[in-house]
Design a protein around this motif. Sequence first.
Motif, PDB file in Angstrom:
ATOM      1  N   ILE A   1      42.182  42.496  35.211  1.00 55.45           N
ATOM      2  CA  ILE A   1      42.886  41.364  35.819  1.00 55.45           C
ATOM      3  C   ILE A   1      42.329  41.098  37.210  1.00 55.45           C
ATOM      4  O   ILE A   1      42.053  39.946  37.588  1.00 55.45           O
ATOM      5  CB  ILE A   1      44.405  41.635  35.891  1.00 55.45           C
ATOM      6  CG1 ILE A   1      45.007  41.731  34.491  1.00 55.45           C
ATOM      7  CG2 ILE A   1      45.110  40.558  36.713  1.00 55.45           C
ATOM      8  CD1 ILE A   1      44.977  40.444  33.697  1.00 55.45           C
ATOM      9  N   LYS A   2      42.145  42.155  38.011  1.00 54.56           N
ATOM     10  CA  LYS A   2      41.605  41.994  39.368  1.00 54.56           C
ATOM     11  C   LYS A   2      40.277  41.248  39.359  1.00 54.56           C
ATOM     12  O   LYS A   2      39.974  40.470  40.274  1.00 54.56           O
ATOM     13  CB  LYS A   2      41.387  43.366  40.011  1.00 54.56           C
ATOM     14  CG  LYS A   2      42.627  44.163  40.322  1.00 54.56           C
ATOM     15  CD  LYS A   2      42.211  45.533  40.835  1.00 54.56           C
ATOM     16  CE  LYS A   2      43.396  46.473  40.933  1.00 54.56           C
ATOM     17  NZ  LYS A   2      42.991  47.878  41.014  1.00 54.56           N
ATOM     18  N   GLN A   3      39.461  41.525  38.354  1.00 51.11           N
ATOM     19  CA  GLN A   3      38.115  40.951  38.283  1.00 51.11           C
ATOM     20  C   GLN A   3      38.080  39.589  37.610  1.00 51.11           C
ATOM     21  O   GLN A   3      37.009  39.001  37.448  1.00 51.11           O
ATOM     22  CB  GLN A   3      37.209  41.931  37.517  1.00 51.11           C
ATOM     23  CG  GLN A   3      37.046  43.275  38.210  1.00 51.11           C
ATOM     24  CD  GLN A   3      36.646  44.401  37.271  1.00 51.11           C
ATOM     25  OE1 GLN A   3      36.361  44.165  36.088  1.00 51.11           O
ATOM     26  NE2 GLN A   3      36.628  45.627  37.774  1.00 51.11           N
ATOM     27  N   SER A   4      39.229  39.062  37.251  1.00 54.01           N
ATOM     28  CA  SER A   4      39.291  37.801  36.502  1.00 54.01           C
ATOM     29  C   SER A   4      39.584  36.612  37.413  1.00 54.01           C
ATOM     30  O   SER A   4      40.070  36.784  38.536  1.00 54.01           O
ATOM     31  CB  SER A   4      40.382  37.881  35.434  1.00 54.01           C
ATOM     32  OG  SER A   4      41.667  37.681  36.014  1.00 54.01           O
TER      33      SER A   4
ATOM     34  N   GLY B   1      44.854  40.832  43.633  1.00 57.63           N
ATOM     35  CA  GLY B   1      44.527  41.291  42.296  1.00 57.63           C
ATOM     36  C   GLY B   1      45.556  40.998  41.222  1.00 57.63           C
ATOM     37  O   GLY B   1      45.312  41.244  40.042  1.00 57.63           O
ATOM     38  N   TRP B   2      46.712  40.455  41.596  1.00 61.95           N
ATOM     39  CA  TRP B   2      47.767  40.175  40.623  1.00 61.95           C
ATOM     40  C   TRP B   2      47.590  38.798  39.996  1.00 61.95           C
ATOM     41  O   TRP B   2      46.962  37.914  40.592  1.00 61.95           O
ATOM     42  CB  TRP B   2      49.137  40.269  41.292  1.00 61.95           C
ATOM     43  CG  TRP B   2      49.361  41.567  41.999  1.00 61.95           C
ATOM     44  CD1 TRP B   2      49.217  41.815  43.332  1.00 61.95           C
ATOM     45  CD2 TRP B   2      49.732  42.823  41.415  1.00 61.95           C
ATOM     46  NE1 TRP B   2      49.486  43.128  43.625  1.00 61.95           N
ATOM     47  CE2 TRP B   2      49.802  43.784  42.465  1.00 61.95           C
ATOM     48  CE3 TRP B   2      50.026  43.232  40.111  1.00 61.95           C
ATOM     49  CZ2 TRP B   2      50.151  45.114  42.239  1.00 61.95           C
ATOM     50  CZ3 TRP B   2      50.380  44.560  39.893  1.00 61.95           C
ATOM     51  CH2 TRP B   2      50.437  45.481  40.950  1.00 61.95           C
ATOM     52  N   VAL B   3      48.159  38.580  38.814  1.00 61.68           N
ATOM     53  CA  VAL B   3      48.100  37.273  38.161  1.00 61.68           C
ATOM     54  C   VAL B   3      48.823  36.264  39.045  1.00 61.68           C
ATOM     55  O   VAL B   3      50.011  36.414  39.341  1.00 61.68           O
ATOM     56  CB  VAL B   3      48.742  37.315  36.762  1.00 61.68           C
ATOM     57  CG1 VAL B   3      48.638  35.945  36.096  1.00 61.68           C
ATOM     58  CG2 VAL B   3      48.056  38.371  35.885  1.00 61.68           C
ATOM     59  N   ASP B   4      48.108  35.240  39.466  1.00 60.10           N
ATOM     60  CA  ASP B   4      48.573  34.308  40.498  1.00 60.10           C
ATOM     61  C   ASP B   4      49.505  33.252  39.910  1.00 60.10           C
ATOM     62  O   ASP B   4      49.065  32.222  39.413  1.00 60.10           O
ATOM     63  CB  ASP B   4      47.357  33.645  41.152  1.00 60.10           C
ATOM     64  CG  ASP B   4      47.721  32.792  42.355  1.00 60.10           C
ATOM     65  OD1 ASP B   4      48.839  32.979  42.888  1.00 60.10           O
ATOM     66  OD2 ASP B   4      46.898  31.947  42.755  1.00 60.10           O
ATOM     67  N   ILE B   5      50.816  33.511  39.961  1.00 60.93           N
ATOM     68  CA  ILE B   5      51.780  32.614  39.325  1.00 60.93           C
ATOM     69  C   ILE B   5      52.818  32.098  40.307  1.00 60.93           C
ATOM     70  O   ILE B   5      53.108  32.713  41.332  1.00 60.93           O
ATOM     71  CB  ILE B   5      52.496  33.313  38.149  1.00 60.93           C
ATOM     72  CG1 ILE B   5      53.071  34.672  38.581  1.00 60.93           C
ATOM     73  CG2 ILE B   5      51.544  33.475  36.969  1.00 60.93           C
ATOM     74  CD1 ILE B   5      53.857  35.401  37.501  1.00 60.93           C
ATOM     75  N   ASN B   6      53.393  30.949  39.970  1.00 57.81           N
ATOM     76  CA  ASN B   6      54.486  30.381  40.740  1.00 57.81           C
ATOM     77  C   ASN B   6      55.712  31.280  40.608  1.00 57.81           C
ATOM     78  O   ASN B   6      56.061  31.700  39.506  1.00 57.81           O
ATOM     79  CB  ASN B   6      54.802  28.973  40.228  1.00 57.81           C
ATOM     80  CG  ASN B   6      55.935  28.310  40.989  1.00 57.81           C
ATOM     81  OD1 ASN B   6      57.101  28.605  40.747  1.00 57.81           O
ATOM     82  ND2 ASN B   6      55.597  27.412  41.896  1.00 57.81           N
ATOM     83  N   ASP B   7      56.368  31.568  41.711  1.00 54.27           N
ATOM     84  CA  ASP B   7      57.431  32.575  41.657  1.00 54.27           C
ATOM     85  C   ASP B   7      58.705  32.101  40.972  1.00 54.27           C
ATOM     86  O   ASP B   7      59.580  32.919  40.661  1.00 54.27           O
ATOM     87  CB  ASP B   7      57.742  33.112  43.062  1.00 54.27           C
ATOM     88  CG  ASP B   7      58.268  32.054  44.005  1.00 54.27           C
ATOM     89  OD1 ASP B   7      58.333  30.872  43.622  1.00 54.27           O
ATOM     90  OD2 ASP B   7      58.618  32.404  45.150  1.00 54.27           O
TER      91      ASP B   7
END
Length: 417
Positions: A268-271, A278-284
């Motif tokens: 995930i970090k490398q994606s 490194g976390w999946v970048d989502i709206n909270d």
Amino acid sequence: MTQQHSTVLIIGGGAAGVSVANNLRRQNASIAITLVEPSETHYYQPGFTIVGGGAYTLKQTIRKEADLLHPSVNWLKDYAETFQPEANTVTLRSGAAVTYDYLVVCPGLQLDWGKIEGLLDTLGKNQVCSNYSPDTVEYTWECIQKLEGGTALFTQPPMPIKCAGAPQKIMYLAADRFRKKGILDKFAIEFCNAGPALFGVPFFAKALSKVVADYGITTSFNHNLVAIDGPAKTAIFEVTDSNGNKERVSKTFDMIHVTPPQSAPDFIKQSPLANAAGWVDINDKTLQHNKYPTVFGLGDAGSTSNAKTAAAVRKQVPVVVDNILALINGKTVAEGYDGYGSCPLTTSLSTVMLAEFAYAGKVTPSFPWLDPRANRRIWWWGKTTGFPWLYWHIMIKGYRIDIPHLEAYAKRFVSQD
């Protein structure tokens, strides 16, 4: 390269992935759902605390993944390797490519044992234990049973970690075991936390400080475990003072329970899906990816600042499912997640403090007539019986159960604080 297509592709078959798959199937009987998960074993991870405390067996936390998924869900026993979100494609370790209309990313997080020097060489022996893995949790109970006195250390690494209360839950269970055997006064129990406080929500931290005092536990904050020598029974901590200066101190132990550093999985970090941390970048609130509108994330790998617990997943699943169905039907996504998380803090072998809170540390209990700071027997029943039943038979099966949690319920108790 083989290729297949699915309306909804789910990466990860833990609490979040299986719940989304089954919930989505219950909401829509026709869409194609594919889940990528290499493991055939599914663990009820909230049970690990009481396995380590001797009140549960590891077998009770285990189910076969195949028995949990709706038979119409296409299960690929493989690893996700890389993401190509511009092409709506995920490439698997086997080389197969899966295309999708909508992607749900929930692979959990990884335990970074190797970040503590010497830990892997001694974990599971020399009285070095951890509840954070099914491979090591039973050794915790073995250590607690055998120890008759001495120094018992319990560590907590820098946040975020899954279930932020777990590092101290096992400490209280151990202390209560020692007390019941009449040997608590033969122990020096110390909680070494890399953070600055006992718990991230002050409302509960103050209540927990009374539990700590009752057991005679010493707290050492801003103490981060960086190395361990099992045979020498020595742990090295990096200690940060109020001016930000760091120094290393060593502590000897007769038993140490280690909570490992944790982070998003490396793939995930490398994606392109990851944020800077490194976390999946989502709206909270919508749990939709901030860059790729056909991608959603939830669970431990998400960038949301909520506590990483199964209770948070339970509240996130309907938001993800409903927003995907909205997009399929040409509608827009809606905000639905408020950061709710719950941490049943095992304060003894018969009592639990049920900490419920949302974003910004707002206390949001589900039971307005009960002071959430109280240590109650009913919540011990919940921890050992009720909550596991809800997990296996309601949440994982894709049913929805929503007990309102409101900040207003806590107002009279907060005013007393």
